[in-house]
Design an enzyme around this catalytic site. Structure first.
Site, PDB file in Angstrom:
ATOM      1  N   LYS A   1       0.831   4.132  -2.959  1.00 28.18           N
ATOM      2  CA  LYS A   1       0.426   5.509  -2.730  1.00 28.18           C
ATOM      3  C   LYS A   1       1.577   6.488  -2.932  1.00 28.18           C
ATOM      4  CE  LYS A   1      -3.926   4.774  -1.965  1.00 28.18           C
ATOM      5  NZ  LYS A   1      -4.959   5.293  -2.883  1.00 28.18           N
ATOM      6  N   TYR A  42       0.838  -1.204   0.000  1.00 30.19           N
ATOM      7  CA  TYR A  42       0.000   0.000   0.000  1.00 30.19           C
ATOM      8  C   TYR A  42       0.871   1.253   0.000  1.00 30.19           C
ATOM      9  CZ  TYR A  42      -3.852   3.126   1.291  1.00 30.19           C
ATOM     10  OH  TYR A  42      -4.790   4.128   1.317  1.00 30.19           O
TER      11      TYR A  42
END
Length: 265
Positions: free
Chosen positions: A163, A159
């Site tokens: 991002k 993640y």
């Protein structure tokens, strides 16, 4: 006070619009008079939001499917252009969380799923939409980045990498297209009340499995006390709509924390 976010009649695509931040964003655009394409993997949820958009005074169409599929990406862009006569705003919001795994504990399936949904799909959809914006000589792209775009202590390896990639893509677009009338910005939400799932087993990545150094959730736990009070999805939507609006006409390449000061700690 309204910032005339989408402008009456403007065309807006919102991905992941079936729930959470995406739903709140679609509804706020609708209240500004926008025509909204609701893209989501969940058919019933997307159609429910489309009905809410119509009740809020907007016009809605839906495209259902997994944005990791190029055919779905193409259908989203083509449908918005055909139904609305152009594409003024793209909100790349759809995303999934990882299991808070450290790199050594992140399997290929988790990595590919998270990167595919969170980074590759937004890139492909942006690429599909850009010709329409370039033809019009204007457009706004807004990404839902994350607190994990700004630091290494807010999520797992997959993640966090996805991002950070979104932050880089946001800035690259801003540089490449700023002379073409197209702006690119992102919000970086902190803790927010949504239905996104974090499938983390705190014991699975702890010191017992990997020696004295804590991994995954055990390593991140000391930093999570800085999160503060979580935002509501509507607060994230307000920032997204602002960045897409004429009120933000000279804001380009910004990653805007909407995190109750977490990034300032």
């Amino acid at each position: 006070m309204s910032v005339n976010a989408s402008g009456p009649g403007r065309s807006v695509i919102v991905t992941g619009a079936g729930s959470g931040i995406g739903r709140a964003t679609a509804l706020l655009f609708a209240r500004e008079g926008a025509r909204v394409l609701i893209a989501d993997v969940a058919d019933a949820a997307a159609r429910s939001v489309a009905e809410e958009v119509e009740r809020a005074g907007g016009t809605a169409v839906t495209v259902i499917g997994d944005l990791r599929d190029q055919a779905v990406v193409d259908r989203v862009a083509e449908t918005a252009a055909e139904e609305f006569g152009g594409i003024d705003v793209l909100v790349n919001n759809a995303g999934v969380m990882d299991s808070m795994s450290a790199a050594a504990d992140t399997g290929d399936d988790e990595w590919e799923r998270v990167i595919g949904i969170n980074l590759t799909a937004p890139f492909r959809l942006t690429r599909a939409v850009l010709p329409h914006m370039l033809a019009a000589g204007k457009g706004a792209v807004v990404f839902t980045a994350s607190e994990a775009s700004l630091r290494g202590s807010a999520a797992g390896a997959a993640y966090t990498a996805s991002k950070h990639g979104i932050a880089g893509l946001t800035k690259s677009l801003a540089v490449m297209y700023r002379d073409k009338g197209i702006r690119s910005n992102a919000v970086a939400p902190g803790g927010t009340v949504t239905n996104i799932r974090v499938d983390a087993d705190r014991g699975a990545h702890g010191p017992a499995a990997h020696g004295p150094a804590a991994h995954g959730p055990a390593a991140l736990a000391p930093y999570m006390g800085n999160v503060g009070s979580p935002a509501q999805a509507e607060e994230q939507a307000a920032a997204i709509v602002f960045l897409a609006s004429d009120a933000a006409s000279n804001i380009n390449g910004a990653i805007l924390p909407v995190d109750n000061g977490w990034s300032a700690v």
